[in-house]
Scaffold this motif. Structure first.
Motif, PDB file in Angstrom:
ATOM      1  N   HIS A   1       0.817  -1.208   0.000  1.00 44.18           N
ATOM      2  CA  HIS A   1       0.000   0.000   0.000  1.00 44.18           C
ATOM      3  C   HIS A   1       0.859   1.270   0.000  1.00 44.18           C
TER       4      HIS A   1
ATOM      5  N   CYS B   1      -7.038   0.398   3.646  1.00 47.84           N
ATOM      6  CA  CYS B   1      -6.971  -0.998   3.187  1.00 47.84           C
ATOM      7  C   CYS B   1      -5.913  -1.776   3.965  1.00 47.84           C
TER       8      CYS B   1
ATOM      9  N   GLU C   1     -16.415   4.414  -0.347  1.00 47.98           N
ATOM     10  CA  GLU C   1     -17.402   3.379  -0.022  1.00 47.98           C
ATOM     11  C   GLU C   1     -17.724   3.403   1.476  1.00 47.98           C
TER      12      GLU C   1
ATOM     13  N   ARG D   1     -20.019  -6.256  -7.567  1.00 44.56           N
ATOM     14  CA  ARG D   1     -18.549  -6.412  -7.580  1.00 44.56           C
ATOM     15  C   ARG D   1     -17.883  -5.281  -8.367  1.00 44.56           C
TER      16      ARG D   1
ATOM     17  N   PRO E   1     -12.211   2.608  -1.601  1.00 44.24           N
ATOM     18  CA  PRO E   1     -12.597   2.087  -0.274  1.00 44.24           C
ATOM     19  C   PRO E   1     -13.057   3.142   0.727  1.00 44.24           C
TER      20      PRO E   1
ATOM     21  N   TYR F   1      -7.998  -6.895   2.958  1.00 47.07           N
ATOM     22  CA  TYR F   1      -8.618  -6.027   1.967  1.00 47.07           C
ATOM     23  C   TYR F   1      -7.508  -5.224   1.301  1.00 47.07           C
ATOM     24  N   ARG F   2      -7.298  -5.400   0.008  1.00 45.23           N
ATOM     25  CA  ARG F   2      -6.220  -4.717  -0.707  1.00 45.23           C
ATOM     26  C   ARG F   2      -6.798  -3.568  -1.549  1.00 45.23           C
ATOM     27  N   TYR F   3      -6.088  -2.455  -1.575  1.00 52.05           N
ATOM     28  CA  TYR F   3      -6.485  -1.388  -2.480  1.00 52.05           C
ATOM     29  C   TYR F   3      -6.225  -1.866  -3.901  1.00 52.05           C
ATOM     30  N   SER F   4      -7.189  -1.675  -4.788  1.00 47.82           N
ATOM     31  CA  SER F   4      -7.054  -2.152  -6.165  1.00 47.82           C
ATOM     32  C   SER F   4      -6.384  -1.093  -7.045  1.00 47.82           C
TER      33      SER F   4
ATOM     34  N   ARG G   1      -7.325  -2.706   7.154  1.00 48.30           N
ATOM     35  CA  ARG G   1      -8.352  -3.742   7.045  1.00 48.30           C
ATOM     36  C   ARG G   1      -7.869  -4.965   6.272  1.00 48.30           C
ATOM     37  N   TRP G   2      -6.563  -5.156   6.229  1.00 44.45           N
ATOM     38  CA  TRP G   2      -5.983  -6.314   5.542  1.00 44.45           C
ATOM     39  C   TRP G   2      -6.692  -7.594   5.985  1.00 44.45           C
TER      40      TRP G   2
ATOM     41  N   SER H   1     -21.404  -2.210  -5.134  1.00 40.94           N
ATOM     42  CA  SER H   1     -20.628  -3.170  -4.361  1.00 40.94           C
ATOM     43  C   SER H   1     -21.159  -4.584  -4.575  1.00 40.94           C
TER      44      SER H   1
END
Length: 519
Positions: free
Chosen positions: A285, A347, A473, A462, A470, A353-356, A350-351, A459
């Motif tokens: 990240h 992100c 959201e 998908r 994130p 959970y990866r930032y895209s 909250r791993w 969401s």
């Protein structure tokens, strides 16, 4: 393409009975004195060694014309013609015919200029070394020779001259790096080929490629040439402007003083470093945010340690809200980078959970979305129904229209909706979030709860229709620390809690970067 690539010297041309032909679509000979002089100097100063047995003459693109028993030159005729001029009477092993008739006087002018330079240079070389020099050209100078289909000859020429290169630069570099030669043991070359395949597989992973490659920073979407930049093998400005294959040119220039083993260590070290960061939640990240920040330039290629990344991250975190509380007006890279950092930090927090960065890189235009926005135009009846919901009536719409004529529509909405409608427009960072422009447009004039419904829908799909980063959201889902989940609107308390939450998340992220990993 790589199956049609090989290394060939003038001696090889003779052994293969190759007769070159310069088609009429090619421009005439246009090399200047500087280019001719540089080629002669480079070849003269080159001495074959075990590590660098050949002088590489760049790429030569050709199309075999079986019907006429010749090989048409698609790209590389300037260098090929110059070699013929240098060899002079000894150029019998390099037969070249020309179809070009236009601008013959101009072609002759440049050729005569080249001949003057050649004669001056060869006089300095001396008659004793002239034969040796010509032998070196024939035997120790090799083109990266690649064939294109005859049916695609003209389209390939047009593509090459418009920057749409049919052969990837990296494919030609691959040929140079993986061709067996007497400069190293065959098992070394074969091991490198296996490592090259491993790297290509990783670069074909769009998640990894997007992690290391910002959008619209470099024209090529060739993962290997992006990696070459990280390895410090960056073409010079002249190479970028004048060479069809600038990365190949850079590698060939490096090979004049370095072995293939040394160059490969540079490439593999860069790959190993990037892979380590990609697989580490914190560094994934951190480095990803650094790569995709605005104001990023070629200095990103010089990043080779965690401390350098930390310095840039701390710079991104220094954004200060505007004193007039209008962060929206003329928002710049500072605000964008701060909000990008907040997304990356959230992100990480909250791993897994990866930032895209893959989705990030696909965004055409970024915008600043007002989380809770006042109406910027008079509502039509359909929009009015959406905003008032169960409170709607034809009479209320008529009353609203009357107020709009007096420019009091916003006040009427505030009086009717109360805390669900802001009394004034809030342009501060407390009320702003990152959003792609297409998603922003779909929000239209919706109130907070209407935007929330759309984010929930995207969401559940998908993020196929639209994507909200994130933090954006989390804002509409009200899942950030301190936000009032029970309130269907964006309150003043929510605004303060939002900014406080992202500040704290960024602070924790930076603290983690400063904390040495202990095993």
């Amino acid at each position: 393409m790589s199956k049609n690539v090989s290394l060939k010297s003038i001696v090889d041309f003779k052994n293969d009975n190759i007769h070159f032909f310069i088609p009429s679509y090619q421009r005439g000979y246009r090399w200047k004195s500087r280019q001719v002089s540089q080629l002669i100097d480079d070849i003269d100063s080159f001495s074959p060694t075990e590590s660098t047995p050949f002088y590489f003459l760049q790429a030569l693109a050709v199309a075999k014309d079986t019907e006429n028993n010749r090989v048409n030159v698609v790209d590389g005729q300037q260098r090929l013609t110059t070699l013929k001029l240098i060899l002079g009477e000894e150029s019998g092993e390099l037969p070249i015919d020309y179809a070009r008739e236009a601008n013959q006087a101009l072609d002759k002018y440049f050729m005569n200029m080249a001949k003057d330079v050649i004669e001056e240079k060869l006089v300095k070389i001396g008659p004793e070394r002239r034969t040796e020099f010509c032998k070196k050209i024939k035997e120790c100078c090799k083109f990266l020779y690649y064939e294109v289909e005859k049916a695609k000859e003209l389209s390939t020429f047009n593509d090459l001259n418009s920057g749409k290169i049919p052969a990837k630069d990296s494919e030609l570099v691959k040929c140079v790096m993986l061709t067996l030669g007497n400069d190293e043991a065959s098992n070394v070359t074969k091991a490198r080929a296996d490592e090259w395949d491993d790297i290509e597989r990783m670069l074909n992973n769009n998640s990894f490629f997007s992690f290391i490659t910002p959008r619209n920073t470099w024209k090529e979407d060739d993962g290997m040439t992006v990696l070459l930049r990280y390895a410090g093998l960056i073409p010079t400005k002249t190479e970028q402007e004048e060479e069809v294959f600038p990365f190949l040119t850079r590698i060939l220039d490096e090979l004049k003083t370095k072995s293939r083993v040394t160059i490969w260590k540079m490439i593999y070290s860069a790959f190993y470093r990037l892979s380590e960061w990609y697989n580490d939640p914190l560094m994934y990240h951190a480095f990803g945010a650094v790569v995709h920040r605005r104001g990023n330039n070629e200095s990103v290629f010089k990043i080779n340690n965690d401390n350098h990344i930390l310095d840039i991250i701390e710079g991104m975190a220094r954004y200060q809200p505007k004193s007039d509380k209008d962060d929206f007006k003329n928002w710049d890279s500072g605000l964008f980078n701060y909000l990008l950092l907040s997304n990356a930090a959230l992100c990480w927090e909250r791993w897994p959970y990866r930032y895209s960065f893959e989705k990030h890189r696909q965004v055409d235009v970024w915008t600043m979305e007002h989380i809770f926005a006042r109406n910027q135009k008079d509502l039509n009846e359909s929009e009015f129904k959406d905003w008032l919901g169960e409170k709607y009536s034809p009479q209320k719409f008529e009353d609203y229209q009357k107020e709009c004529k007096e420019n009091k529509g916003d006040k009427w909405l505030f009086d009717e909706l109360g805390s669900r409608y802001p009394s004034t427009e809030d342009n501060s960072i407390n009320n702003l979030a990152l959003l792609p422009r297409d998603a922003n447009s779909s929000f239209n004039n919706k109130l907070f709860e209407g935007k929330r419904e759309l984010v929930v829908q995207w969401s559940s799909e998908r993020w196929i229709t639209y994507w909200a980063p994130p933090v954006t959201e989390a804002v509409f889902m009200k899942s950030l620390t301190g936000l009032k989940m029970t309130l269907p609107y964006w309150s003043e308390e929510d605004k303060k809690a939002y900014y406080s939450s992202i500040k704290k998340t960024i602070k924790n992220f930076i603290t983690a970067l400063k904390t040495p990993l202990t095993l």
